[in-house]
Design an enzyme around this catalytic site. Structure first.
Site, PDB file in Angstrom:
ATOM      1  N   ARG A  85       0.939  -1.218  -0.031  1.00  0.00           N
ATOM      2  CA  ARG A  85      -0.012  -0.060   0.091  1.00  0.00           C
ATOM      3  C   ARG A  85       0.917   1.334  -0.020  1.00  0.00           C
ATOM      4  O   ARG A  85       0.448   2.291  -0.628  1.00  0.00           O
ATOM      5  CB  ARG A  85      -0.964   0.177   1.028  1.00  0.00           C
ATOM      6  CG  ARG A  85      -2.134   1.116   1.227  1.00  0.00           C
ATOM      7  CD  ARG A  85      -3.060   0.959   2.013  1.00  0.00           C
ATOM      8  NE  ARG A  85      -2.482   1.178   3.491  1.00  0.00           N
ATOM      9  CZ  ARG A  85      -3.339   0.773   4.597  1.00  0.00           C
ATOM     10  NH1 ARG A  85      -4.354   0.280   4.672  1.00  0.00           N
ATOM     11  NH2 ARG A  85      -2.579   0.665   5.622  1.00  0.00           N
ATOM     12  N   LYS A 187      -2.708   6.616   1.366  1.00  0.00           N
ATOM     13  CA  LYS A 187      -2.362   7.007   2.773  1.00  0.00           C
ATOM     14  C   LYS A 187      -1.536   8.203   2.776  1.00  0.00           C
ATOM     15  O   LYS A 187      -0.294   8.029   3.093  1.00  0.00           O
ATOM     16  CB  LYS A 187      -1.924   5.699   3.380  1.00  0.00           C
ATOM     17  CG  LYS A 187      -2.420   5.835   5.017  1.00  0.00           C
ATOM     18  CD  LYS A 187      -2.137   4.319   5.561  1.00  0.00           C
ATOM     19  CE  LYS A 187      -2.075   4.605   7.244  1.00  0.00           C
ATOM     20  NZ  LYS A 187      -3.347   5.064   7.760  1.00  0.00           N
ATOM     21  N   GLU A 223     -16.119   6.791   5.176  1.00  0.00           N
ATOM     22  CA  GLU A 223     -15.175   6.004   6.176  1.00  0.00           C
ATOM     23  C   GLU A 223     -15.463   6.873   7.246  1.00  0.00           C
ATOM     24  O   GLU A 223     -16.346   7.531   7.544  1.00  0.00           O
ATOM     25  CB  GLU A 223     -13.699   6.441   5.766  1.00  0.00           C
ATOM     26  CG  GLU A 223     -13.151   6.320   4.554  1.00  0.00           C
ATOM     27  CD  GLU A 223     -11.802   5.927   4.694  1.00  0.00           C
ATOM     28  OE1 GLU A 223     -11.217   4.829   5.516  1.00  0.00           O
ATOM     29  OE2 GLU A 223     -10.865   6.481   3.908  1.00  0.00           O
TER      30      GLU A 223
HETATM   31  N1  PLP Z   1      -9.122   4.377   6.579  1.00  0.00           N
HETATM   32  C1  PLP Z   1      -8.312   5.222   7.051  1.00  0.00           C
HETATM   33  C2  PLP Z   1      -8.527   6.963   6.509  1.00  0.00           C
HETATM   34  C3  PLP Z   1      -7.180   5.150   7.871  1.00  0.00           C
HETATM   35  O1  PLP Z   1      -6.329   6.178   8.295  1.00  0.00           O
HETATM   36  C4  PLP Z   1      -6.787   3.728   8.275  1.00  0.00           C
HETATM   37  C5  PLP Z   1      -5.900   3.489   8.987  1.00  0.00           C
HETATM   38  O2  PLP Z   1      -4.744   2.856   8.682  1.00  0.00           O
HETATM   39  C6  PLP Z   1      -8.024   2.865   7.819  1.00  0.00           C
HETATM   40  C7  PLP Z   1      -8.933   3.057   7.007  1.00  0.00           C
HETATM   41  C8  PLP Z   1      -7.653   1.428   8.278  1.00  0.00           C
HETATM   42  O3  PLP Z   1      -6.732   0.801   7.639  1.00  0.00           O
HETATM   43  P1  PLP Z   1      -5.992  -0.437   8.082  1.00  0.00           P
HETATM   44  O4  PLP Z   1      -6.948  -1.437   8.241  1.00  0.00           O
HETATM   45  O5  PLP Z   1      -5.193  -0.925   6.971  1.00  0.00           O
HETATM   46  O6  PLP Z   1      -5.121  -0.001   9.184  1.00  0.00           O
HETATM   47  C1  COI Z   2      -4.046   3.330  11.562  1.00  0.00           C
HETATM   48  O1  COI Z   2      -5.116   2.496  11.822  1.00  0.00           O
HETATM   49  O2  COI Z   2      -2.852   2.840  11.439  1.00  0.00           O
HETATM   50  C2  COI Z   2      -4.108   4.616  11.108  1.00  0.00           C
HETATM   51  O3  COI Z   2      -3.424   5.150  10.245  1.00  0.00           O
HETATM   52  C3  COI Z   2      -5.074   5.584  12.014  1.00  0.00           C
HETATM   53  C4  COI Z   2      -3.952   6.643  12.136  1.00  0.00           C
HETATM   54  C5  COI Z   2      -4.245   7.746  11.547  1.00  0.00           C
HETATM   55  C6  COI Z   2      -4.011   6.937  13.849  1.00  0.00           C
END
Ligand code: PLP
Ligand code: COI
Length: 344
Positions: A85, A187, A223
Site C-alpha cells: 500500500r 495513505k 469512512e
Molecule cells: N481508513 C483510514 C482513513 C485510515 O487512516 C486507516 C488506518 O490505517 C484505515 C482506514 C484502516 O486501514 P488499516 O486497516 O489498513 O489500518
Molecule cells: C492506522 O490505523 O494505522 C491509522 O493510520 C490511523 C491513524 C491515522 C491513527
C-alpha cells in the site's frame, strides 16, 4: 536521555499517544537510489526548509502493529500488505517508492531494536509502527522532490478510542476528506489534514469521531475518521463500502475473509447508502488503530440511527473481534502468511 523508560509504563492505562523509544529507522534516497537504511538514535530529522513535504504535501505513511504473544514472542500482522500500500501511495504522489522487501526487513529490524517497548500480552496495549516517506531537498516550483527519506518510528499505544471494546457514537460530517478522483485511496498526509476539521467538530460535540460521505453524491457512507466502516444486516450479511476514494484497509480485507471463511457469513463490498442505516443490526469501525470499534449510533442531521445497543457490543461484532485479535496475538491460528514472527 529518554523521558520515559519502558519498565515504568502502566501498559493497561496507556493512551494512543507518542512515546520516544530512542531508536528509529531511516533510509535516504538520492541520485536515484536508496541508502542501505539504518537505525538512528534520534527522533529528530534535519531537512531543508524548501522540502516539498512542508509545502506541497509530499508525504505518505503506514500504520501497523507488533503484538506480544502468550509465549512472550513478538509478531507482526500482514506487513507485506502495508509495504504494497505504501508503494501505491508513493506512486500516486510521484514519490520514490521504498522497495517491498526492504520495507518488511526494516519493520522487523526496528521492532527487534525496540523489543523492550512491545507491551505485555493481555495488557491491552501494542507497539504501533509508523513507517513514513517524505519528499525532501531544495524545491520551490510545484514539482516532485528528487530526494526522499523513508523512516519508521515505533511507539507503544493503548486503544485508539478510549474505553476499549464498547459502542461509540459517531457524527456524519458535511466536510469531505477526499475528492472523487483525488487521493482518498492513498495513505497520504493531506487526507488527514483535510479531515481534521470534521473530527474536531465531532469530538467537540461528544462523538468519538466523524463519518464521511462519498464526495460525489453525499448519499453513501465512506469512512469512519481513520478507519473503514462495516455493518451487519438483519440477515447477518457483512457489508462494507466499496468506493475509489476510501483507504483500502488491511483490517477490512482481513475481516471480509474471516467473516466468509471462519464465520460462514456472506461478506460484500458494496454501496452503503445513509438511507439504509436503519436496516442494520450492528455496525463498526475497523482499522489498525481502531481494531474493531463497535458503533453504537450514528447521528445524521436530526436522525439518530442506533445499532444493536448504545451500550453493548453486538454478537457478530464480538465474534469478528475475537477472531481478528486472536490471530493478531497468536491465540487463534492465522491464515497462511498473515503473521510474521520477529526474531529477537
Ligand atoms: N481508513 C483510514 C482513513 C485510515 O487512516 C486507516 C488506518 O490505517 C484505515 C482506514 C484502516 O486501514 P488499516 O486497516 O489498513 O489500518
Ligand atoms: C492506522 O490505523 O494505522 C491509522 O493510520 C490511523 C491513524 C491515522 C491513527
Amino acid at each position: 536521555m529518554l523521558e520515559i523508560a519502558p519498565e515504568t509504563i502502566q501498559w493497561e492505562t496507556l493512551d494512543f499517544g507518542y512515546i520516544d523509544t530512542g531508536k528509529s529507522f531511516r533510509a535516504y534516497y538520492k541520485d536515484g537510489q536508496w541508502s542501505e537504511g539504518e537505525i538512528e538514535a534520534s527522533k529528530h530529522i534535519s531537512i531543508s526548509e524548501a522540502s516539498p513535504v512542508f509545502h506541497y504535501g509530499q508525504a505518505c505513511f503506514e500504520g501497523l502493529k507488533a503484538y506480544r504473544t502468550k509465549k512472550g514472542e513478538i509478531q507482526l500482522f500482514r506487513p507485506d500488505q502495508n509495504a504494497d500500500r505504501m508503494i501505491a501511495s508513493a506512486e500516486r504522489l510521484l514519490m520514490a517508492p521504498y522497495p517491498k522487501e526492504a520495507f518488511i526487513k526494516a519493520v522487523h529490524e526496528i521492532v527487534k531494536a525496540n523489543a523492550e517497548w512491545v507491551p505485555p500480552y493481555e495488557s491491552g496495549a501494542t507497539l504501533y509502527i509508523r513507517p513514513f516517506l517524505i519528499g525532501v531537498g531544495d524545491v520551490v516550483g510545484v514539482k516532485p522532490a528528487e530526494e526522499y527519506i523513508f523512516a519508521i518510528f515505533v511507539t507503544p499505544v493503548g486503544p485508539y478510542f478510549k474505553g476499549g471494546l464498547q459502542p461509540f457514537k459517531f457524527l456524519i460530517s458535511d466536510f469531505d476528506r477526499a475528492a472523487p478522483n483525488g487521493t482518498g485511496a492513498a495513505k497520504v498526509g493531506g487526507n488527514y489534514a483535510a479531515g481534521n476539521i470534521a473530527s474536531k467538530i465531532a469530538k467537540d460535540n461528544g462523538y468519538a469521531d466523524a463519518i464521511f460521505l462519498d464526495p460525489a453524491t453525499k448519499t453513501k457512507i465512506e469512512e469512519v475518521g481513520a478507519a473503514n466502516f462495516f455493518a451487519i444486516t438483519k440477515d447477518k450479511q457483512l457489508v462494507t463500502p466499496k468506493s475509489p476514494s476510501i483507504l483500502p484497509s488491511i483490517t477490512k480485507y482481513s475481516l471480509l475473509e474471516i467473516a466468509r471463511e471462519r464465520l460462514g457469513m456472506e461478506a460484500i463490498e458494496t454501496d452503503v447508502y445513509v438511507t439504509d442505516l436503519a436496516e442494520f443490526s450492528e455496525a463498526g469501525a475497523m482499522g489498525t488503530a481502531a481494531v474493531i470499534s463497535p458503533i453504537g449510533s450514528i447521528t445524521y442531521g436530526e436522525e439518530i440511527y442506533v445499532f444493536h445497543s448504545e451500550t453493548e457490543v453486538g454478537p457478530i461484532t464480538r465474534r469478528l473481534y475475537d477472531e481478528l485479535v486472536g490471530i493478531q496475538f497468536g491465540d487463534v491460528e492465522a491464515p497462511e502468511g498473515w503473521v510474521q514472527k520477529v526474531e529477537c
